[in-house]
Scaffold this motif. Structure first.
Motif, PDB file in Angstrom:
ATOM      1  N   TYR A  14       6.948 -24.740  30.785  1.00 34.99           N
ATOM      2  CA  TYR A  14       5.764 -23.946  30.459  1.00 34.99           C
ATOM      3  C   TYR A  14       4.933 -23.614  31.688  1.00 34.99           C
ATOM      4  O   TYR A  14       4.230 -22.622  31.722  1.00 34.99           O
ATOM      5  N   GLY A  15       4.960 -24.474  32.682  1.00 37.62           N
ATOM      6  CA  GLY A  15       4.155 -24.241  33.877  1.00 37.62           C
ATOM      7  C   GLY A  15       2.671 -24.233  33.533  1.00 37.62           C
ATOM      8  O   GLY A  15       2.161 -25.153  32.898  1.00 37.62           O
ATOM      9  N   ALA A  16       1.966 -23.178  33.932  1.00 43.77           N
ATOM     10  CA  ALA A  16       0.521 -23.080  33.715  1.00 43.77           C
ATOM     11  C   ALA A  16       0.146 -23.076  32.234  1.00 43.77           C
ATOM     12  O   ALA A  16      -0.978 -23.392  31.877  1.00 43.77           O
ATOM     13  N   ARG A  17       1.077 -22.748  31.342  1.00 40.92           N
ATOM     14  CA  ARG A  17       0.807 -22.712  29.894  1.00 40.92           C
ATOM     15  C   ARG A  17       0.939 -24.082  29.239  1.00 40.92           C
ATOM     16  O   ARG A  17       0.672 -24.236  28.051  1.00 40.92           O
ATOM     17  N   LEU A  18       1.352 -25.108  29.996  1.00 40.18           N
ATOM     18  CA  LEU A  18       1.598 -26.431  29.423  1.00 40.18           C
ATOM     19  C   LEU A  18       0.362 -27.016  28.737  1.00 40.18           C
ATOM     20  O   LEU A  18       0.461 -27.664  27.708  1.00 40.18           O
TER      21      LEU A  18
ATOM     22  N   LEU B  63      11.614 -31.779  30.985  1.00 38.85           N
ATOM     23  CA  LEU B  63      11.618 -30.435  31.564  1.00 38.85           C
ATOM     24  C   LEU B  63      10.547 -30.272  32.631  1.00 38.85           C
ATOM     25  O   LEU B  63      10.726 -29.527  33.596  1.00 38.85           O
ATOM     26  N   GLU B  64       9.413 -30.956  32.438  1.00 41.64           N
ATOM     27  CA  GLU B  64       8.316 -30.894  33.401  1.00 41.64           C
ATOM     28  C   GLU B  64       7.386 -32.068  33.169  1.00 41.64           C
ATOM     29  O   GLU B  64       7.323 -32.623  32.076  1.00 41.64           O
ATOM     30  N   GLY B  65       6.711 -32.479  34.225  1.00 42.39           N
ATOM     31  CA  GLY B  65       5.820 -33.620  34.119  1.00 42.39           C
ATOM     32  C   GLY B  65       6.551 -34.928  34.345  1.00 42.39           C
ATOM     33  O   GLY B  65       7.583 -34.974  35.021  1.00 42.39           O
ATOM     34  N   CYS B  66       6.021 -35.992  33.744  1.00 43.36           N
ATOM     35  CA  CYS B  66       6.591 -37.319  33.931  1.00 43.36           C
ATOM     36  C   CYS B  66       6.219 -38.200  32.734  1.00 43.36           C
ATOM     37  O   CYS B  66       5.070 -38.192  32.282  1.00 43.36           O
ATOM     38  N   PHE B  67       7.201 -38.942  32.235  1.00 43.38           N
ATOM     39  CA  PHE B  67       7.019 -39.821  31.086  1.00 43.38           C
ATOM     40  C   PHE B  67       7.299 -41.269  31.481  1.00 43.38           C
ATOM     41  O   PHE B  67       8.108 -41.524  32.375  1.00 43.38           O
ATOM     42  N   GLU B  68       6.661 -42.184  30.785  1.00 42.81           N
ATOM     43  CA  GLU B  68       7.038 -43.585  30.797  1.00 42.81           C
ATOM     44  C   GLU B  68       7.742 -43.828  29.476  1.00 42.81           C
ATOM     45  O   GLU B  68       7.224 -43.461  28.418  1.00 42.81           O
ATOM     46  N   VAL B  69       8.924 -44.400  29.531  1.00 41.41           N
ATOM     47  CA  VAL B  69       9.694 -44.679  28.317  1.00 41.41           C
ATOM     48  C   VAL B  69       9.835 -46.194  28.194  1.00 41.41           C
ATOM     49  O   VAL B  69      10.374 -46.856  29.086  1.00 41.41           O
TER      50      VAL B  69
ATOM     51  N   GLU C 263       1.511 -37.572  32.955  1.00 42.18           N
ATOM     52  CA  GLU C 263       0.797 -36.324  33.213  1.00 42.18           C
ATOM     53  C   GLU C 263       1.221 -35.358  32.113  1.00 42.18           C
ATOM     54  O   GLU C 263       2.105 -35.674  31.330  1.00 42.18           O
ATOM     55  N   ASP C 264       0.586 -34.202  32.017  1.00 40.92           N
ATOM     56  CA  ASP C 264       1.019 -33.224  31.022  1.00 40.92           C
ATOM     57  C   ASP C 264       2.515 -32.998  31.210  1.00 40.92           C
ATOM     58  O   ASP C 264       2.977 -32.746  32.333  1.00 40.92           O
ATOM     59  N   SER C 265       3.266 -33.103  30.108  1.00 40.89           N
ATOM     60  CA  SER C 265       4.733 -33.107  30.203  1.00 40.89           C
ATOM     61  C   SER C 265       5.367 -32.455  28.985  1.00 40.89           C
ATOM     62  O   SER C 265       4.787 -32.449  27.898  1.00 40.89           O
ATOM     63  N   SER C 266       6.575 -31.935  29.170  1.00 40.28           N
ATOM     64  CA  SER C 266       7.373 -31.465  28.033  1.00 40.28           C
ATOM     65  C   SER C 266       8.813 -31.915  28.208  1.00 40.28           C
ATOM     66  O   SER C 266       9.285 -32.126  29.332  1.00 40.28           O
ATOM     67  N   ALA C 267       9.482 -32.083  27.080  1.00 42.01           N
ATOM     68  CA  ALA C 267      10.863 -32.567  27.092  1.00 42.01           C
ATOM     69  C   ALA C 267      11.623 -31.982  25.916  1.00 42.01           C
ATOM     70  O   ALA C 267      11.032 -31.605  24.899  1.00 42.01           O
TER      71      ALA C 267
END
Length: 110
Positions: A17-21, A62-68, A97-101
């Motif tokens: 999404y970039g700036a639309r995230l 896809l973007e950002g970073c997750f803790e799993v 941080e703001d993220s998508s997957a």
């Protein structure tokens, strides 16, 4: 309002999404008899609580970073990385941080 799913053989845009995230939301892309694919969006600090599913799960950041959280261990999943979660493995996900997957769930057949 019911969400529309993609039709079989329909191309789906899953670019970051970039700036639309910041205004993006989670939604199901499609569901078939054997699998479901969801575009998960979590904003910084948001999480999915501990849960498990009977089938395998893949989590593709896809973007950002997750803790799993997998059982008692915590792993980081960064942009461009893919993780397999085995069937029935307890797990939770938190956005650093703001993220998508893309989340793919294998649906168990009865």
């Amino acid at each position: 309002m019911a969400l529309l799913h993609a039709s079989p053989a329909e191309a789906i845009d899953v670019t970051p999404y970039g700036a639309r995230l910041g205004s993006a939301r989670t939604y199901a892309l499609f569901k078939a008899d054997d699998m479901e694919v969801i575009r998960v969006v979590l904003h910084a600090g948001q999480s999915l609580p501990p849960h498990h599913v009977p089938g395998s799960v893949s989590l593709h950041c896809l973007e950002g970073c997750f803790e799993v959280l997998l059982g008692q261990s915590v792993r980081q999943l960064e942009r461009g990385q893919l993780m397999h979660i085995p069937p029935n493995m307890p797990h939770a996900v938190r956005a650093i941080e703001d993220s998508s997957a893309l989340v793919t769930i294998v649906l168990c057949q009865s």
